[in-house]
Design a protein around this motif. Structure first.
Motif, PDB file in Angstrom:
ATOM      1  N   GLN A 152     -12.148  31.794 -41.781  1.00 28.14           N
ATOM      2  CA  GLN A 152     -12.125  31.883 -43.230  1.00 28.14           C
ATOM      3  C   GLN A 152     -12.704  30.613 -43.855  1.00 28.14           C
ATOM      4  O   GLN A 152     -13.529  30.657 -44.760  1.00 28.14           O
ATOM      5  CB  GLN A 152     -10.670  32.035 -43.666  1.00 28.14           C
ATOM      6  N   TYR A 153     -12.278  29.479 -43.309  1.00 21.75           N
ATOM      7  CA  TYR A 153     -12.696  28.201 -43.872  1.00 21.75           C
ATOM      8  C   TYR A 153     -14.179  27.959 -43.619  1.00 21.75           C
ATOM      9  O   TYR A 153     -14.934  27.660 -44.550  1.00 21.75           O
ATOM     10  CB  TYR A 153     -11.858  27.065 -43.266  1.00 21.75           C
ATOM     11  N   GLY A 156     -16.368  31.407 -44.766  1.00 23.26           N
ATOM     12  CA  GLY A 156     -16.141  31.823 -46.145  1.00 23.26           C
ATOM     13  C   GLY A 156     -16.253  30.686 -47.139  1.00 23.26           C
ATOM     14  O   GLY A 156     -17.062  30.722 -48.067  1.00 23.26           O
ATOM     15  N   VAL A 157     -15.478  29.641 -46.896  1.00 23.11           N
ATOM     16  CA  VAL A 157     -15.414  28.560 -47.879  1.00 23.11           C
ATOM     17  C   VAL A 157     -16.617  27.623 -47.762  1.00 23.11           C
ATOM     18  O   VAL A 157     -17.289  27.331 -48.754  1.00 23.11           O
ATOM     19  CB  VAL A 157     -14.100  27.758 -47.719  1.00 23.11           C
ATOM     20  N   GLN A 158     -16.912  27.161 -46.564  1.00 22.90           N
ATOM     21  CA  GLN A 158     -17.985  26.180 -46.388  1.00 22.90           C
ATOM     22  C   GLN A 158     -19.368  26.809 -46.450  1.00 22.90           C
ATOM     23  O   GLN A 158     -20.200  26.429 -47.250  1.00 22.90           O
ATOM     24  CB  GLN A 158     -17.804  25.446 -45.052  1.00 22.90           C
ATOM     25  N   LYS A 160     -20.109  30.010 -47.028  1.00 30.79           N
ATOM     26  CA  LYS A 160     -20.176  31.062 -48.056  1.00 30.79           C
ATOM     27  C   LYS A 160     -21.027  32.263 -47.642  1.00 30.79           C
ATOM     28  O   LYS A 160     -21.718  32.856 -48.462  1.00 30.79           O
ATOM     29  CB  LYS A 160     -20.732  30.473 -49.367  1.00 30.79           C
ATOM     30  N   PRO A 163     -17.262  37.010 -47.657  1.00 37.17           N
ATOM     31  CA  PRO A 163     -16.145  36.823 -48.589  1.00 37.17           C
ATOM     32  C   PRO A 163     -14.925  36.239 -47.866  1.00 37.17           C
ATOM     33  O   PRO A 163     -14.643  36.599 -46.719  1.00 37.17           O
ATOM     34  CB  PRO A 163     -15.855  38.247 -49.080  1.00 37.17           C
ATOM     35  N   VAL A 164     -14.223  35.343 -48.547  1.00 38.09           N
ATOM     36  CA  VAL A 164     -13.074  34.680 -47.933  1.00 38.09           C
ATOM     37  C   VAL A 164     -11.934  35.669 -47.729  1.00 38.09           C
ATOM     38  O   VAL A 164     -11.308  35.709 -46.676  1.00 38.09           O
ATOM     39  CB  VAL A 164     -12.600  33.499 -48.798  1.00 38.09           C
ATOM     40  N   GLN A 173     -18.956  44.187 -45.686  1.00 37.37           N
ATOM     41  CA  GLN A 173     -18.834  42.733 -45.899  1.00 37.37           C
ATOM     42  C   GLN A 173     -17.399  42.228 -45.827  1.00 37.37           C
ATOM     43  O   GLN A 173     -17.102  41.275 -45.117  1.00 37.37           O
ATOM     44  CB  GLN A 173     -19.446  42.322 -47.250  1.00 37.37           C
TER      45      GLN A 173
END
Lengths: 308, 336
Positions: A152-153, A156-158, A160, A163-164, A173
């Motif tokens: 997730q991190y 998703g976050v870093q 992108k 989707p997280v 997706q």
């Protein structure tokens, strides 16, 4: 064959009762009053509380509660949750979500496992084999929780790229990340079993016999090695499904996917015995049916089981 | 040269100076060292030796079914009616091995594919080598099962290996090996896993089928009783080398090599009733640490200092007799 199937289904009935009763007992044993907790600090009139208790059978003794839940379920009257949502509606919305996640995760894990396991089995002790063995050991040692948050991190976050959380981006997706997390945890075991099984089959006497019959390598592989090597893998396909469902409870909660796993998680937290019994029954029935299908398939593939 | 039915007495398989090594973590290890033998149409050659003496490795090497790597043929030829199997391309060899030369293995339960019916396994021979349809192949499979005297062959053809008894399973293996009417059958300990009565039946069956077809049989065994019953010639192997070669009855009457002598003496017989069974002292040597010179030297009652110097060559000791012992260079009767 029909007798076998009927016998298996009949044998599953008492097990299903024990399993759901056990799960319900665990929920029942949790401390606190579910309805009071739901209301929070707000005072509730005693009459409302009593009415609600009666609606959810909470005023009845333990076994009677369980019996009433089973009766409602059998009658197809799923009722509503504590916060008033129609459970039948919820199932209609949530079953497809979990189904998509489970199918995608299964597709991922089987593709990776079959590729890696087969390759490592034939090139055992080669570089790819060593890498696979080391990585599966690593994957088996890392909890799903850690893996899911890391994915997730990073993705998703870093980066992108995905989707997280949530199902907002739709299929596929929104499902890619949780499905991959589930698949990575699941593939390692299958790949290792497949690898070992291929190594064993390749070295077995009947492969020597096949070569001594002057068969070409392709025929030896597809007629003699593969039909024997897949047997142990078919066996684990059945109970691997349980792992996917257990994983879904966790994954759906982490990635905020509105599926059955998340529903179950919420129901346990709110001590909604009826919902928990319903969902665990659903999981159990699916598990029994899938394992039945696997057993029937196994009988088709292995005559020793058929006549055993 | 090849093609056509072999003439009785024609040399079908001629192995010369075959050597096989295996690569291990501790370096290469010689499993078979300069082995030579031949077998003629209608005759049975027994290869006799303890486990680890290189009997199985040598025949698997020449038929190309040995795992190579880690094993490696380091020299020698194996001519089937003049054509060297070892120099052949695998594709070429598969036209001979499986068709003209077939094999029977020790443990039929593990040597048969457990998830294929015995009929399909036999029919596969006809499909691959004769281009028959599966239906015709199955029909021929029934005939073969009948020929190896499996009762109710027509109904048993679709059964699986685990549904047969040990003796019947070995008959199925024989049916598979004989399906294409081969010139040479290599039987690797075909009766070792069976009890004595079944053993005798299988050996009898081999002999009967051999009388019908004039096939050559290479019988690998560690059982002297089996050799005495069926073999025309015998080759005795020890630690990867041939130590004695003879027509069977001669070898059993008057062994030349002390190892053969020891084997014969340790065979149970009625004469020895009540006495302790003699055994060859010591154990077979580890191939990792073969003694210098003669490999049998540490266990040999006749060993002298010179035995440690060179590996004894096979010497002609009498008509049709060879032995590899520097202390026994003639037939026992001749020495006396």
């Amino acid at each position: 064959m029909i007798r076998f199937v009927v016998r298996r289904i009949l044998a599953a009935v008492p097990i299903g009762l024990v399993v759901t009763l056990g799960v319900f007992a665990l929920v029942f044993a949790m401390p606190g009053d579910p309805l009071r907790e739901l209301a929070g600090d707000k005072p509730i009139p005693a009459s409302v509380l009593a009415a609600k208790r009666a609606q959810f059978h909470l005023d009845r003794p333990f076994l009677v509660q369980y019996g009433l839940y089973m009766k409602d379920m059998a009658a197809g009257q799923f009722g509503s949750t504590f916060d008033g949502q129609d459970i039948g509606e919820q199932l209609k919305l949530r079953v497809p979500v979990t189904l998509r996640l489970a199918l995608l995760a299964n597709a991922f894990q089987w593709i990776i496992a079959l590729l890696f396991g087969t390759y490592a089995g034939f090139k055992r002790n080669g570089a790819a084999d060593r890498l696979l063995m080391a990585s599966t050991l690593f994957v088996l040692a890392v909890p799903l929780l850690v893996l899911a948050f890391t994915a997730q991190y990073v993705l998703g976050v870093q980066l992108k790229v995905l989707p997280v959380s949530g199902a907002g981006a739709g299929f596929p997706q929104s499902y890619l990340l949780p499905a991959m997390a589930l698949a990575v945890v699941g593939f390692a075991g299958i790949a290792r079993v497949l690898r070992t099984s291929i190594v064993e089959s390749v070295n077995s006497d009947f492969v020597k016999t096949a070569r001594a019959k002057g068969l070409g390598e392709q025929r030896v592989l597809w007629r003699h090695i593969v039909p024997n090597a897949i047997l142990p893998v078919v066996t684990i396909a059945g109970y691997d499904f349980a792992g996917i469902f257990a994983g879904a409870v966790l994954t759906e909660s982490i990635f905020n996917l509105p599926g059955l796993g998340q529903f179950l998680f919420q129901a346990i937290r709110l001590k909604e015995g009826g919902v928990v019994v319903l969902l665990s029954m659903l999981a159990f029935v699916t598990f029994v049916l899938i394992n039945l299908a696997v057993d029937v398939l196994y009988g088709v593939l292995d005559p020793r089981v058929r006549h055993g | 040269m090849s093609g056509g039915r072999p003439q009785p007495g024609e040399v079908l398989l001629d192995v010369t100076d075959l050597s096989v090594e295996v690569d291990t973590v501790r370096g290469p290890l010689r499993l078979v060292d300069g082995v030579s033998w031949q077998v003629r149409a209608g005759q049975t050659l027994a290869i006799l030796g303890e486990s680890g003496s290189g009997k199985t490795v040598s025949v698997q090497a020449l038929t190309g079914i040995l795992d190579m790597p880690p094993c490696r043929i380091t020299g020698g030829t194996a001519r089937f009616r003049g054509q060297d199997l070892i120099a052949m391309q695998p594709r070429e060899r598969r036209r001979i091995v499986g068709d003209r030369i077939t094999m029977v293995f020790q443990d039929a339960l593990s040597a048969l594919n457990p998830v294929q019916s015995v009929g399909r396994q036999i029919a596969e021979c006809y499909e691959v080598h004769r281009g028959m349809s599966r239906r015709d192949g199955m029909r021929r499979a029934v005939e073969m099962l009948d020929r190896v005297r499996i009762p109710a062959a027509a109904s048993r053809v679709s059964d699986y290996p685990h549904q047969f008894s040990g003796g019947m399973r070995q008959r199925v293996m024989m049916a598979m090996a004989l399906a294409l009417d081969p010139d040479v059958v290599i039987a690797d300990e075909p009766t070792t896993a069976l009890d004595v009565t079944v053993q005798a039946q299988i050996l009898e069956l081999i002999a009967e089928l051999q009388a019908e077809t004039h096939m050559a049989v290479v019988l690998i065994t560690h059982d002297l009783g089996v050799v005495a019953d069926v073999a025309h010639d015998v080759v005795v192997m020890y630690a990867g080398r041939v130590v004695e070669r003879a027509a069977t009855l001669q070898a059993l009457d008057s062994p030349v090599h002390p190892y053969t002598e020891g084997l014969l003496r340790s065979m149970p017989s009625a004469d020895l009733k009540g006495l302790e069974l003699p055994a060859i002292p010591g154990t077979p040597p580890s191939l990792y640490a073969l003694p210098s010179g003669c490999a049998f030297r540490p266990r040999c009652p006749l060993a002298v200092g010179a035995c440690a110097d060179v590996v004894p060559p096979l010497l002609h000791v009498g008509p049709g007799r060879e032995a590899a012992c520097i202390e026994r260079t003639a037939l026992p009767g001749v020495i006396a």
